[in-house]
Design an enzyme around this catalytic site. Sequence first.
Site, PDB file in Angstrom:
ATOM      1  N   HIS A   1      -9.725   1.865   0.431  1.00  0.00           N
ATOM      2  CA  HIS A   1      -9.433   2.646   1.634  1.00  0.00           C
ATOM      3  C   HIS A   1     -10.744   2.632   2.413  1.00  0.00           C
ATOM      4  O   HIS A   1     -11.688   3.331   2.042  1.00  0.00           O
ATOM      5  CB  HIS A   1      -9.065   4.092   1.281  1.00  0.00           C
TER       6      HIS A   1
ATOM      7  N   HIS B   1       1.262   5.304  -2.132  1.00  0.00           N
ATOM      8  CA  HIS B   1       0.736   6.270  -3.118  1.00  0.00           C
ATOM      9  C   HIS B   1       1.924   6.868  -3.867  1.00  0.00           C
ATOM     10  O   HIS B   1       2.495   7.873  -3.436  1.00  0.00           O
ATOM     11  CB  HIS B   1      -0.058   7.369  -2.410  1.00  0.00           C
TER      12      HIS B   1
ATOM     13  N   GLU C   1     -11.234   4.775   7.031  1.00  0.00           N
ATOM     14  CA  GLU C   1      -9.999   5.421   7.504  1.00  0.00           C
ATOM     15  C   GLU C   1     -10.391   6.699   8.249  1.00  0.00           C
ATOM     16  O   GLU C   1     -10.242   7.819   7.773  1.00  0.00           O
ATOM     17  CB  GLU C   1      -9.053   5.744   6.330  1.00  0.00           C
TER      18      GLU C   1
ATOM     19  N   HIS D   1       0.843  -1.204   0.000  1.00  0.00           N
ATOM     20  CA  HIS D   1       0.000   0.000   0.000  1.00  0.00           C
ATOM     21  C   HIS D   1       0.871   1.244   0.000  1.00  0.00           C
ATOM     22  O   HIS D   1       1.430   1.623   1.025  1.00  0.00           O
ATOM     23  CB  HIS D   1      -0.909  -0.019   1.240  1.00  0.00           C
TER      24      HIS D   1
ATOM     25  N   ASP E   1       2.186   3.364   3.033  1.00  0.00           N
ATOM     26  CA  ASP E   1       1.192   4.346   2.605  1.00  0.00           C
ATOM     27  C   ASP E   1       1.822   5.555   1.929  1.00  0.00           C
ATOM     28  O   ASP E   1       1.498   5.885   0.803  1.00  0.00           O
ATOM     29  CB  ASP E   1       0.325   4.791   3.808  1.00  0.00           C
TER      30      ASP E   1
ATOM     31  N   GLN F   1      -9.877   9.113  -4.939  1.00  0.00           N
ATOM     32  CA  GLN F   1      -9.556   9.876  -3.724  1.00  0.00           C
ATOM     33  C   GLN F   1     -10.684  10.783  -3.239  1.00  0.00           C
ATOM     34  O   GLN F   1     -10.887  10.950  -2.052  1.00  0.00           O
ATOM     35  CB  GLN F   1      -8.290  10.714  -3.966  1.00  0.00           C
TER      36      GLN F   1
END
Length: 418
Positions: free
Chosen positions: A209, A58, A212, A56, A308, A151
């Site tokens: 996701h 980005h 969170e 995981h 992350d 997102q």
Amino acid sequence: MEIVNARLRKKSALHTLVIEQGHFTSITEQSADVAANAEQIDAAGQLACAPFVEPHIHLDAALTAGEPHWNQSGTLFEGIERWGERKPLLNEADIRRRALQTIELLVQNGVQYIRTHADVSDPSLVGLRTLCALRDELADKIEIQVVAFPQEGLLSFPGGLALMEEALQVGADVIGGIPHFEYTRELGEASMKKVIELALEYDRLVDVHCDEIDDPNSRFLEVLAAEALFKQLGNRVTASHTTAMGSYDNAYCSKLFRLLKKSGINFVSCPTESIHLQGRFDSYPKRRGLTRVKELNAADINVCFGQDSIFDPWYSLGNGKLLRSLDFGLHICQMMGYADFSSALDFISDNSAKTLNVEHRYGIELGKPGHFILLDGEDDYAVIRQQGEVLLSVRYGEIIMQREKAKRLTDNWIDVGD
Ligand code: 17E
Ligand code: FE2
């Protein structure tokens, strides 16, 4: 390639490993240590482990912290806002440069498999297109999966669903979601159903996701797990973060775990990220903001750790070291017993490979690709305690990274005896 004097996880004897034509062709136990010849690599009793897996990260946002503004509050939601200011400045060359630097950083730290999220709340899809292109260009160097990650919402962002479909046509491997960020509970639930529908239609993996947030009423995980169960997608589905589970009460969790176990879905926790972003609305007592890693693992539900972020609007540290994420995870989740330490590397290796659905071509086993790393320590416990470096990374029998162990230049200051 031949490696002598290697220790293997959960075995005490030294081993000799042979890799021919890129695959393990022999793994034999040694009765004692041997002197390596000029062609052999001497592991010197260090631990040979399957490569680390970053499940995981980005890559589209990596190395952008402070551009144009820093996240001052440290919340997830301000991170999304700050990233929203950086997004219009994205272009292919910019993403390529930062992603390549970050991938190299991961390789230097023993990673050979990466699952990256690419923000698709962007009509140009430049992040997704660039990361899919890099995935293909680097295919013989490293294995990358790209998640189409909405997102700003699959259903709340204007045209979000159409962008997701376009991303799948471009070639995203995995479908993402963000139900806790959708405007309403109804939209969050509908988004989970849509994600599973798309996974069936396009034959892709899922990594959401999910929840969170510290809100104990954020319960999209149950929707995702139930849909996965009904559609028999189980191990093809992953719930990332699920930090709200750290705020659920035990009665609800007891009921929830029955479903989670039946569904067979995977979990990713990002300890450094969550200990930083969560708990931000608490004074004291302050929640730890992590999902129930210890309990999921004890229930035999697959759970792994990821980083992350590397220096992005959500988290302005990060150095590519999964051993650091693991260290944080073990502490925060209170997995500090002997048994925990003895198998801790599972959380950044085997469990993550399972999450990525690559376990059939992963591991130090006869016939499998000759990929492994050498760690500074003789077993999981020593590696964790010493927080050592990854000393060697081998892919298809070829050295892709090697470093010398740091050497102290002075004698002991204090006489410690023998
Ligand atoms: N986006 C998001 O929604 N959550 C995160 N932890 C990151 C990006 C890093
Ligand atoms: Fe993330």
